[in-house]
Design a protein around this motif. Structure first.
Motif, mmCIF file in Angstrom:
data_model
loop_
_atom_site.group_PDB
_atom_site.id
_atom_site.type_symbol
_atom_site.label_atom_id
_atom_site.label_comp_id
_atom_site.label_asym_id
_atom_site.label_seq_id
_atom_site.Cartn_x
_atom_site.Cartn_y
_atom_site.Cartn_z
ATOM 1 N N LEU A 1 0.776 -1.275 -0.108
ATOM 2 C CA LEU A 1 -0.008 0.051 0.165
ATOM 3 C C LEU A 1 0.778 1.284 -0.282
ATOM 4 C CD1 LEU A 1 -2.664 -1.164 2.692
ATOM 5 C CD2 LEU A 1 -2.764 -1.240 0.349
ATOM 6 N N GLU A 2 2.025 1.143 0.489
ATOM 7 C CA GLU A 2 2.926 2.352 0.451
ATOM 8 C C GLU A 2 4.219 2.003 -0.120
ATOM 9 O OE1 GLU A 2 3.347 2.780 4.774
ATOM 10 O OE2 GLU A 2 1.158 3.039 5.165
ATOM 11 N N ASP A 3 4.641 2.911 -0.544
ATOM 12 C CA ASP A 3 5.954 2.809 -1.249
ATOM 13 C C ASP A 3 7.205 3.005 -0.511
ATOM 14 O OD1 ASP A 3 7.924 2.198 -3.088
ATOM 15 O OD2 ASP A 3 7.818 4.169 -4.436
ATOM 16 N N ARG A 4 7.565 2.108 0.502
ATOM 17 C CA ARG A 4 8.511 2.284 1.463
ATOM 18 C C ARG A 4 9.911 1.318 0.975
ATOM 19 N NH1 ARG A 4 4.826 0.816 5.707
ATOM 20 N NH2 ARG A 4 6.228 -0.902 6.136
ATOM 21 N N GLY A 5 9.879 0.780 -0.157
ATOM 22 C CA GLY A 5 11.089 0.071 -0.682
ATOM 23 C C GLY A 5 11.115 -1.415 -0.061
ATOM 24 N N ILE A 6 11.976 -2.023 -0.268
ATOM 25 C CA ILE A 6 12.258 -3.479 0.315
ATOM 26 C C ILE A 6 13.347 -3.297 1.442
ATOM 27 C CG2 ILE A 6 12.943 -5.745 -0.441
ATOM 28 C CD1 ILE A 6 11.815 -5.308 -3.117
ATOM 29 N N GLU A 7 12.792 -3.842 2.484
ATOM 30 C CA GLU A 7 13.670 -3.950 3.593
ATOM 31 C C GLU A 7 14.235 -5.526 3.658
ATOM 32 O OE1 GLU A 7 13.925 -3.637 8.457
ATOM 33 O OE2 GLU A 7 12.003 -3.207 7.294
ATOM 34 N N GLN A 8 15.616 -5.509 3.892
ATOM 35 C CA GLN A 8 16.308 -6.914 3.818
ATOM 36 C C GLN A 8 16.054 -7.329 5.411
ATOM 37 O OE1 GLN A 8 17.144 -8.865 1.106
ATOM 38 N NE2 GLN A 8 16.310 -7.408 -0.220
ATOM 39 N N LEU A 9 15.758 -8.317 5.523
ATOM 40 C CA LEU A 9 15.732 -8.853 7.094
ATOM 41 C C LEU A 9 16.615 -9.874 7.441
ATOM 42 C CD1 LEU A 9 11.934 -8.797 7.961
ATOM 43 C CD2 LEU A 9 13.423 -7.024 8.437
ATOM 44 N N PRO A 10 17.337 -9.943 8.566
ATOM 45 C CA PRO A 10 18.141 -11.067 9.015
ATOM 46 C C PRO A 10 17.415 -12.504 8.858
ATOM 47 C CG PRO A 10 17.628 -9.974 10.838
ATOM 48 C CD PRO A 10 17.012 -9.132 9.895
ATOM 49 N N ALA A 11 18.140 -13.612 9.209
ATOM 50 C CA ALA A 11 17.443 -14.945 8.884
ATOM 51 C C ALA A 11 16.390 -15.087 10.383
ATOM 52 C CB ALA A 11 18.360 -16.058 9.375
ATOM 53 N N LYS A 12 16.840 -14.621 11.305
ATOM 54 C CA LYS A 12 15.752 -14.635 12.588
ATOM 55 C C LYS A 12 15.644 -13.163 13.228
ATOM 56 C CE LYS A 12 18.930 -17.426 14.208
ATOM 57 N NZ LYS A 12 20.263 -17.072 13.397
ATOM 58 N N PHE A 13 14.297 -12.998 13.566
ATOM 59 C CA PHE A 13 13.958 -11.937 14.300
ATOM 60 C C PHE A 13 12.814 -12.037 15.126
ATOM 61 C CE2 PHE A 13 12.247 -11.885 10.070
ATOM 62 C CZ PHE A 13 11.181 -11.619 9.926
ATOM 63 N N SER A 14 12.788 -11.016 15.943
ATOM 64 C CA SER A 14 11.590 -11.271 17.150
ATOM 65 C C SER A 14 10.531 -10.086 16.941
ATOM 66 C CB SER A 14 12.259 -11.548 18.505
ATOM 67 O OG SER A 14 13.060 -12.865 18.779
ATOM 68 N N GLY A 15 9.366 -10.170 17.033
ATOM 69 C CA GLY A 15 8.507 -9.369 17.193
ATOM 70 C C GLY A 15 8.488 -8.122 16.314
ATOM 71 N N VAL A 16 8.762 -8.186 15.262
ATOM 72 C CA VAL A 16 8.581 -7.073 14.263
ATOM 73 C C VAL A 16 7.374 -6.652 13.873
ATOM 74 C CG1 VAL A 16 9.412 -6.202 11.823
ATOM 75 C CG2 VAL A 16 10.882 -7.862 13.226
ATOM 76 N N SER A 17 7.164 -5.405 14.279
ATOM 77 C CA SER A 17 5.920 -4.622 14.161
ATOM 78 C C SER A 17 5.637 -4.319 12.644
ATOM 79 C CB SER A 17 5.607 -3.182 14.899
ATOM 80 O OG SER A 17 5.827 -3.796 16.423
ATOM 81 N N VAL A 18 4.536 -4.697 12.158
ATOM 82 C CA VAL A 18 4.053 -4.627 10.606
ATOM 83 C C VAL A 18 2.746 -3.616 10.499
ATOM 84 C CG1 VAL A 18 5.509 -6.202 9.717
ATOM 85 C CG2 VAL A 18 3.168 -6.606 10.427
ATOM 86 N N LYS A 19 2.446 -3.185 9.289
ATOM 87 C CA LYS A 19 1.582 -2.317 9.123
ATOM 88 C C LYS A 19 0.552 -3.326 8.156
ATOM 89 C CE LYS A 19 2.555 1.291 11.652
ATOM 90 N NZ LYS A 19 1.588 1.653 12.772
ATOM 91 N N ALA A 20 -0.743 -2.850 8.158
ATOM 92 C CA ALA A 20 -1.708 -3.307 7.094
ATOM 93 C C ALA A 20 -0.968 -3.198 5.691
ATOM 94 C CB ALA A 20 -2.930 -2.660 7.083
ATOM 95 N N GLY A 21 -0.856 -4.311 4.947
ATOM 96 C CA GLY A 21 -0.416 -4.219 3.699
ATOM 97 C C GLY A 21 1.016 -4.620 3.583
ATOM 98 N N ASP A 22 1.771 -4.801 4.788
ATOM 99 C CA ASP A 22 3.017 -5.471 4.928
ATOM 100 C C ASP A 22 3.259 -6.830 4.303
ATOM 101 O OD1 ASP A 22 4.245 -2.998 5.420
ATOM 102 O OD2 ASP A 22 4.533 -3.602 7.507
ATOM 103 N N VAL A 23 4.275 -7.060 3.542
ATOM 104 C CA VAL A 23 4.394 -8.439 3.110
ATOM 105 C C VAL A 23 5.824 -8.882 3.582
ATOM 106 C CG1 VAL A 23 4.687 -9.613 0.976
ATOM 107 C CG2 VAL A 23 2.814 -8.027 1.082
ATOM 108 N N MET A 24 5.775 -10.159 4.159
ATOM 109 C CA MET A 24 7.078 -10.675 4.381
ATOM 110 C C MET A 24 7.364 -11.928 3.243
ATOM 111 S SD MET A 24 8.631 -13.084 7.495
ATOM 112 C CE MET A 24 8.770 -14.559 6.696
ATOM 113 N N ALA A 25 8.373 -11.757 2.579
ATOM 114 C CA ALA A 25 8.576 -12.733 1.619
ATOM 115 C C ALA A 25 9.825 -13.611 2.065
ATOM 116 C CB ALA A 25 9.203 -12.044 0.364
ATOM 117 N N PHE A 26 9.752 -14.873 2.080
ATOM 118 C CA PHE A 26 10.803 -15.960 2.405
ATOM 119 C C PHE A 26 11.188 -16.554 1.310
ATOM 120 C CE2 PHE A 26 11.658 -20.418 3.445
ATOM 121 C CZ PHE A 26 13.042 -20.346 3.994
ATOM 122 N N TYR A 27 12.637 -16.511 1.061
ATOM 123 C CA TYR A 27 13.286 -17.088 0.254
ATOM 124 C C TYR A 27 14.170 -18.272 0.581
ATOM 125 C CZ TYR A 27 12.110 -13.233 -3.035
ATOM 126 O OH TYR A 27 11.404 -12.205 -3.767
ATOM 127 N N ALA A 28 13.656 -19.719 0.378
ATOM 128 C CA ALA A 28 14.488 -20.801 1.012
ATOM 129 C C ALA A 28 15.691 -21.001 0.253
ATOM 130 C CB ALA A 28 13.773 -21.916 0.773
#
Length: 589
Positions: A500-527
């Motif tokens: 919904l918002e053009d905030r770019g793509i954020e690269q996340l570490p492999a493991k993370f805890s309790g990351v707050s997200v907004k409506a429309g946020d997408v987590m994409a996992f690549y195995a």
């Protein structure tokens, strides 16, 4: 005294009965459960055990669950409420320092009595959605075991058949998902009651002495077969090592994993000395309930695989006996109380992968190239308008390395997980989430080889409301290796972006805890993708062409890695391919 051997036909009938009982227990558990992690993913294990806690049979579920239950039983022995088993007791247990695999895997255990004598146990474990931990569903960055949520050590849900209402009420008030948790525990109770009833029926049909003697013979048989397979491996010490990305908090500190496999006659010792010291987060591994079980599984998979074994080998305690496991106290694989130990699965998979790698020189026909050997375990959560929590646990697939006679399987669960994927239709029906993408990766190539590595999955989940995400994952830095001339695979990655918002793509570490997200946020996992097995120049040009047509291999990679020239009309130029491969072999030489 039990001494007379059971005849072969009766022995086989009882073996079949044990197997059927375990499978039936598993079916009852997942079919009666309400949470998707048990009902759909089947993150569970069930079986029967004798009075000395030996595994008699186990369901074909997640291997880490079943192999761990003897540890649970020993832990219950040391912590049992009242200190004595009674007919009608049902115990709940999940304490990682009393034998449990990790705290979300709650065991339900029922003693089995025959004419007043304790003859065994019916037990199961299942991963529960939320046990009141520091973050919803999953936890990683926590200070100690007490932050993992409710800890039960030998607590009786039922005592002499009477329900302990206080414990049930306590459970209901200490979970974000109380109804699902309680209902799933009820399913576990139904499963163990069934197992106990079936065990008694077996004794009534054949007699206690016959059933117990047969169980001993079956365990001895499984042990004998495994020892014979171990004895075929040359004596010696075999080494492999790798590393974990981080502990979920200290991002720049790699955690070494070192494996030494010692073969001596018909016994094996797995020594994890030299692996990382325990860490200040939940990224530690309970020794009894998880570390040992991972090593047991590795040898059962390598030496007793049902697809490659000529004879049926019952899944029981006998397959554990030839294997000894060493992990120094205070290390990541044998933490000291009260270190947290919930996020322990990726380390187990890596130990298995390294055992495979260590033994590859002496078991070339049984091993694979580097597997994804990780885990993508995600907890999505939020609060409904009613004020109630919703929590969704999801296990994403990985990929295997190439094998001696075939390509590595694509988008398959990681080694000893064996969980099923959760249907995206189920997701859309029950939760404020939508799956935007679910397919094989196309941004990297799997390891090239005579048999290529498996292709990892990519899954993108979009939240429709504000919420939070916790992710347990690995292998963003340590690439799955190629074997016997095969090329390495590819590491994984996690991205976060908003539709919904053009905030770019954020690269996340492999493991993370309790990351707050907004409506429309997408987590994409690549195995991660698996490594290749064997020389890529020995792969059939036609197989390479088929991979190109399927989108599994680019024209450039076919040329660069495989030495295969494909024309504009998508046919193999055999003469040009032979010439190119000859040039590539000369360069290597």
């Amino acid at each position: 005294m039990i001494s007379k051997e059971v005849d072969p036909i009766t022995l086989q009938v009882i073996a079949g009965a044990f197997d059927t009982i375990a499978q039936e227990m598993g079916h009852v558990l997942y079919r009666m459960s309400f949470s998707s992690i048990i009902r759909e993913s089947q993150d569970l294990g069930a079986g029967l055990f004798d009075a000395d806690f030996n595994t008699l049979c186990e369901s074909d579920s997640t291997p880490l669950h079943i192999g761990s239950i003897p540890g649970y039983l020993r832990g219950i022995q040391d912590s049992l409420q009242g200190g004595t088993w009674h007919e009608g007791d049902i115990v709940i247990h999940n304490h990682p320092y009393y034998g449990a695999s990790h705290s979300p895997d709650i065991a339900v255990v029922m003693p089995i009595f025959w004419q007043g004598e304790l003859v065994g146990f019916s037990a199961n474990t299942a991963h529960h959605v939320d046990i009141g931990s520091a973050t919803p569903g999953l936890i990683i960055d926590i200070p100690d075991v007490f932050a993992e949520g409710m800890l039960f050590a030998g607590i009786k849900l039922y005592e002499k058949g009477k329900r302990n209402d206080a414990i049930w009420q306590f459970i209901g008030h200490n979970s974000r998902m109380p109804k699902q948790l309680q209902d799933d525990i009820e399913a576990q109770i139904a499963s163990v009651k069934l197992g106990a009833r079936r065990f008694i029926e077996l004794i009534e049909n054949y007699g206690k002495e016959t059933v117990l003697t047969a169980s001993g013979q079956l365990m001895d048989y499984s042990e004998r077969i495994l020892r014979s397979r171990i004895a075929e491996i040359p004596d010696g010490e075999y080494y492999a090592d790798g590393f974990m990305d981080d502990d979920g908090r200290n991002r720049d500190i790699r955690l070494p994993v070192k494996v030494c496999v010692r073969i001596s006659g018909d016994s094996v010792e797995v020594d994890l000395t030299g692996s990382a010291d325990q860490v200040p987060t939940g990224f530690n591994v309970p020794f009894e309930g998880s570390t040992k079980v991972a090593c047991f599984f590795a040898f059962r998979a390598l030496l007793l695989d049902t697809a490659t074994s000529e004879e049926y080998v019952p899944q029981n305690e006998g397959s554990f006996r030839p294997i000894k496991v060493i992990a120094p106290k205070g290390s990541i694989f044998n933490p000291e109380f009260p270190a947290a130990a919930e996020a322990r699965f990726t380390q187990c998979n890596r130990v298995i992968d390294l055992i495979v790698k260590a033994l590859s020189p002496v078991l070339p026909d049984r091993v694979t190239a580097g597997n994804s050997a990780s885990l993508s375990f995600v907890a999505y959560s939020g609060i409904r308008p009613s004020g109630d929590y919703w929590v969704f646990l999801e296990v994403n697939e990985g990929a295997y390395g190439g094998r001696p006679r075939s390509d590595g399987p694509d988008a398959i669960d990681n080694l000893m997980c064996n969980t099923r994927n959760n249907p995206i239709e189920d997701l859309g029906m029950h939760l404020p989430m939508i799956c935007d993408r679910y397919e094989l990766r196309d941004d990297v190539m799997p390891g090239a080889g005579r048999y290529r590595g498996g292709i990892g999955v990519v899954k993108a989940q979009r939240l429709l409301t504000d919420g939070s995400i916790t992710h347990e994952n690995e292998r963003h830095l340590d690439t799955p290796w190629g074997a016997f001339g095969g090329m390495p695979g590819a590491v994984g990655k996690v991205e976060l972006y908003n539709t919904l918002e053009d905030r770019g793509i954020e690269q996340l570490p492999a493991k993370f805890s309790g990351v707050s997200v907004k409506a429309g946020d997408v987590m994409a996992f690549y195995a991660p993708c698996g490594g290749g097995f064997g020389d890529p120049l020995e792969r059939s040009p036609e197989q390479v062409r088929e991979d190109v047509l399927d989108g599994f291999c680019t024209l450039e990679y076919a040329h660069q890695a495989y030495g295969v020239v494909i024309t504009g009309d998508e046919e193999v130029d055999l003469a040009a391919t032979d010439e190119l491969r000859t040039q590539m072999r000369h360069k290597v030489a």
